[in-house]
Motif scaffolding. Structure first.
Motif, PDB file in Angstrom:
ATOM      1  N   PHE A 200      19.855  32.048  73.665  1.00 61.00           N
ATOM      2  CA  PHE A 200      18.453  32.915  73.487  1.00 61.00           C
ATOM      3  C   PHE A 200      18.015  33.070  74.780  1.00 61.00           C
ATOM      4  O   PHE A 200      17.905  32.277  75.811  1.00 61.00           O
ATOM      5  N   GLU A 201      17.894  34.438  74.973  1.00 65.94           N
ATOM      6  CA  GLU A 201      17.197  34.852  76.238  1.00 65.94           C
ATOM      7  C   GLU A 201      15.711  35.439  75.978  1.00 65.94           C
ATOM      8  O   GLU A 201      15.955  36.182  75.102  1.00 65.94           O
ATOM      9  N   TYR A 202      14.957  35.411  77.138  1.00 63.06           N
ATOM     10  CA  TYR A 202      13.778  35.888  76.959  1.00 63.06           C
ATOM     11  C   TYR A 202      13.661  37.486  77.499  1.00 63.06           C
ATOM     12  O   TYR A 202      13.902  37.374  78.582  1.00 63.06           O
ATOM     13  N   LEU A 203      13.689  38.296  76.867  1.00 61.75           N
ATOM     14  CA  LEU A 203      13.562  39.545  77.415  1.00 61.75           C
ATOM     15  C   LEU A 203      12.202  40.396  77.096  1.00 61.75           C
ATOM     16  O   LEU A 203      11.995  40.298  75.897  1.00 61.75           O
ATOM     17  N   THR A 204      11.789  40.929  77.969  1.00 57.55           N
ATOM     18  CA  THR A 204      10.728  41.870  77.782  1.00 57.55           C
ATOM     19  C   THR A 204      11.016  43.217  77.080  1.00 57.55           C
ATOM     20  O   THR A 204      12.050  43.561  77.076  1.00 57.55           O
ATOM     21  N   GLU A 205      10.041  43.981  76.503  1.00 50.71           N
ATOM     22  CA  GLU A 205      10.440  45.190  75.767  1.00 50.71           C
ATOM     23  C   GLU A 205      11.379  46.088  76.827  1.00 50.71           C
ATOM     24  O   GLU A 205      12.069  46.710  76.218  1.00 50.71           O
ATOM     25  N   SER A 206      10.953  46.115  77.878  1.00 55.13           N
ATOM     26  CA  SER A 206      11.456  47.252  78.895  1.00 55.13           C
ATOM     27  C   SER A 206      12.847  46.789  79.006  1.00 55.13           C
ATOM     28  O   SER A 206      13.903  47.542  79.576  1.00 55.13           O
ATOM     29  N   LYS A 207      13.417  45.601  78.736  1.00 46.44           N
ATOM     30  CA  LYS A 207      14.781  45.191  79.265  1.00 46.44           C
ATOM     31  C   LYS A 207      15.633  45.391  78.064  1.00 46.44           C
ATOM     32  O   LYS A 207      17.039  45.351  78.228  1.00 46.44           O
ATOM     33  N   PHE A 208      15.378  46.070  76.793  1.00 49.41           N
ATOM     34  CA  PHE A 208      15.866  46.142  75.748  1.00 49.41           C
ATOM     35  C   PHE A 208      16.882  47.550  76.059  1.00 49.41           C
ATOM     36  O   PHE A 208      16.243  48.506  76.351  1.00 49.41           O
ATOM     37  N   ASP A 209      18.064  47.983  75.390  1.00 46.26           N
ATOM     38  CA  ASP A 209      18.639  49.266  75.362  1.00 46.26           C
ATOM     39  C   ASP A 209      18.002  50.041  74.589  1.00 46.26           C
ATOM     40  O   ASP A 209      17.710  51.276  75.006  1.00 46.26           O
TER      41      ASP A 209
END
Length: 588
Positions: free
Chosen positions: A71-80
């Motif tokens: 499980f990785e914590y990604l902010t919205e800007s890091k999504f494809d």
């Protein structure tokens, strides 16, 4: 919010990972930090930073693992794509569910591999055929790709966004892809998925799922794709290859894809194809290396460097140890170059034939060709592994080279006719391996033993013999060199030009050479003259050498040296003649 396989509320994880409890952890977000607390009812630990823990605080970009799921914590800007919601699962080779979805398709794919290998000579063609094979074999696939990265600049590509074509400078060195859908447009893989697979060296599945907060709308990565998996291809530490396959959850002929486990059968087939591709690529890399190295290295060295059977981390790393060095130079090249100034291409061809003869002499006796310097060649023995017979092999190489030029003297049609050779052979400690500057490296040898070999090669012209060796070589070889191969003859004790250390210098003469013209009695007279020189009785030495000088070049050389000093040794004479170059004596 709760996290588990079947939580009463919250985030549902892949049901196939049985190491995750029905309700495993509680998560909360505050101030941009995600706090994850393991529930008391959870049976298995949470892994964070390689350690087990019951509570963690995640910054953006950090991740944790439960069982086989990361499980990785990604902010919205890091999504494809900003609204994509996905499930990620690592597929380990030891998974008990590693069955093939369609054994018949697997068999057909394997039957096509020999033809694919035989008909594709380049990486580009091989990748194109592999992509077609994936689309034909993997059920439910709509797009497939083969990508090749190296160790440079991939982070820039992984961290950027947009079409792959726009990032080709920092992206894969090679990419080949194909689609069943002619209207698909540009191929845009999940960079996060590719990076995850390459870093973990395991197959990774991404399944884009319905977002409950978006009114049941299914968000897909690209061109209506719902799932994708990426399988790394094991080739080398610096070459990173992978297979990428994507498709739709609802595809004719394929059961509904609800969880990553529904794709295990298709993934296993892709992994099998990846293993074949990796094996073929490694074999072809070895073939390319063998072809490139064959002119310079013997088979034993190529095997040690390319196959690395001893498991050495870097087989080319410089190693200090005993080596034997051969320095070979051609006489007569300058005159031929002057006469052939109008035909430089013809001259280059002649020099090439001469250097080829030297190279064969070195390689035929398991030596390494380290360098070419104009019309000279440098070879050495004793690397990459210690070679007890290094000095003997170097002597045999020198004899082969000298004999080839000796035979050419009597044959005008021989490509070596008109050339003479000088060879210096030494033995001692040196560094051998990868040597060079920050901008250019090569395999070579470094140390005083190399300089001495060069000086001895220079002295062959003054002493009138084809091959000179130092006393260490004679000590190492001993009586292992048979009389039918060649023989040593002690010529003088010298300090070669530019060197402070004195050494006994010996000629090494092929058994069939015409240079062996002295009788046993004359050789005895020469040895007596050497003893007289060492003891300082240069008058007696001159008298012994005078009858030999007309028929023996070494005798002529020594007599000239002694006469230049009026047959009188210098004060503090230590028994060694110091050479200033070009046959000049430097008195001490």
């Amino acid at each position: 919010m709760l996290l588990g396989r079947a939580p009463s509320k919250g985030w549902r994880t892949p049901p196939n990972d049985k190491l995750i409890s029905r309700e495993h952890a509680e998560m909360s977000l505050a101030g941009g930090v995600v706090t994850v607390r393991k529930l008391e009812s959870a049976r298995n630990p949470i892994f964070f930073g390689g350690r087990t823990t019951d509570e963690i605080r995640l910054e953006p970009g950090e991740s944790f693992r439960i069982g086989a799921t990361r499980f990785e914590y990604l902010t919205e800007s890091k999504f494809d794509q900003p609204d994509s919601t996905f499930t990620e699962h690592l597929m380990r080779p030891t998974s008990p569910t590693a069955s093939l979805a369609d054994p018949v398709a697997c068999l057909e794919a394997l039957c096509k591999m020999p033809e694919l290998i035989a008909e594709t000579a380049t990486d580009e063609l091989f990748a194109e055929r592999a992509v077609d094979l994936l689309l034909d074999s993997v059920r439910g696939s709509l797009a497939a790709a083969v990508m090749h990265f190296d160790e440079r600049a991939t982070d820039t590509w992984f961290d950027s966004h947009g079409d792959m074509a726009g990032d080709s400078k920092n992206g894969p060195r090679l990419i080949r892809w194909a689609s069943r859908d002619e209207q698909m447009g540009r191929f845009r893989p999940s960079r996060r998925l590719v990076r995850r697979a390459l870093e973990s060296r395991e197959s990774v599945v991404h399944l884009w799922i319905d977002d409950p907060d978006a009114g049941g709308v299914t968000f897909t990565l690209n061109n209506d794709m719902d799932w994708a998996f990426c399988t790394p291809i094991e080739i080398s530490e610096v070459e990173r290859w992978c297979l990428y396959v994507s498709g739709k959850r609802h595809f004719p002929g394929l059961r509904e894809v609800e969880t990553p486990s529904d794709l295990i059968g298709e993934l296993r087939l892709a992994e099998l194809i990846a293993r074949f591709i990796g094996a073929v690529r490694r074999v072809r890399t070895l073939e390319y290396q063998h072809v490139a190295m064959r002119p310079f290295f013997p088979a034993r060295v190529i095997e040690a460097v390319t196959l690395n059977p001893q498991g050495v981390a870097d087989p080319l790393e410089p190693r200090l140890g005993p080596v034997s060095v051969l320095f070979c130079d051609v006489r007569g090249f300058s005159r031929k170059a002057e006469r052939s100034s109008a035909d430089l291409e013809g001259l280059l061809e002649q020099v090439s034939r001469v250097l080829t003869e030297m190279t064969h002499g070195i390689r035929d006796h398991e030596g390494v060709v380290a360098d070419f310097q104009g019309d000279a060649a440098l070879g050495f023995w004793g690397w990459p592994t210690a070679t007890p017979e290094a000095a003997l092999l170097a002597c045999r190489a020198a004899l082969q080279i000298a004999a080839a030029f000796e035979r050419a003297r009597h044959s005008p049609s021989n490509s070596l006719h008109g050339y003479h050779v000088g060879v210096g052979v030494t033995f001692g400690e040196a560094l051998a391996g990868r040597i060079g500057s920050a901008d250019q490296i090569k395999v070579g040898v470094f140390g005083p033993v190399v300089n001495l070999a060069s000086r001895l090669q220079d002295l062959t012209k003054q002493l009138g013999v084809p091959v000179l060796v130092d006393e260490r070589v004679v000590e190492e070889v001993g009586d292992t060199l048979s009389g039918g191969e060649g023989f040593f003859r002690r010529l003088a004790r010298l300090r070669p030009p530019g060197m402070e250390m004195a050494t006994d210098v010996y000629s090494l003469t092929p058994a069939e050479s015409e240079s062996r013209m002295l009788s046993h009695g004359q050789l005895k007279a020469y040895d007596d003259a050497l003893d007289a020189i060492t003891s300082g009785d240069w008058q007696a030495a001159g008298a012994a050498l005078e009858p030999l000088a007309p028929i023996d070049p070494p005798s002529q050389f020594l007599l000239t040296m002694l006469r230049s000093a009026d047959l009188t040794p210098p004060e503090g004479w230590d028994g060694a003649l110091s050479m200033a170059g070009k046959g000049e004596l430097r008195l001490r």
